[in-house]
Write a protein that holds these residues in place. Structure first.
Motif: not given
Length: 70
Positions: A13, A32-36, A39-41, A43
């Motif tokens: 991230c 898209f991918y959300e950082c666990e 929580k940043t999305r 792209k």
């Protein structure tokens, strides 16, 4: 001889530096991918086809295979 396609890529991230190994899809790009952690999305960066090409340690399977991406 067939190329060996690597399906594991570690995404980092850019916001918090959290890293996680993920399995890339072979039949589609992941836009898209959300950082666990934060929580940043995420792209893809401009010019990249997916989050793995932008933030991963390994590019996506289509690019590994020598194709343009999705």
């Amino acid at each position: 001889m067939d190329k060996v396609i690597i399906l594991q890529s570690t995404i980092t991230c850019p916001n918090c530096g959290h890293q996680k190994e993920e399995t890339m899809p072979t039949d589609a790009c992941q836009f898209f991918y959300e950082c666990e952690n934060c929580k940043t999305r995420l792209k893809p960066k401009h010019g990249d086809c997916c989050v793995y090409c932008s933030y991963g340690t390994v590019v996506c399977p289509p690019k590994q295979n020598g194709n343009s991406c999705c």
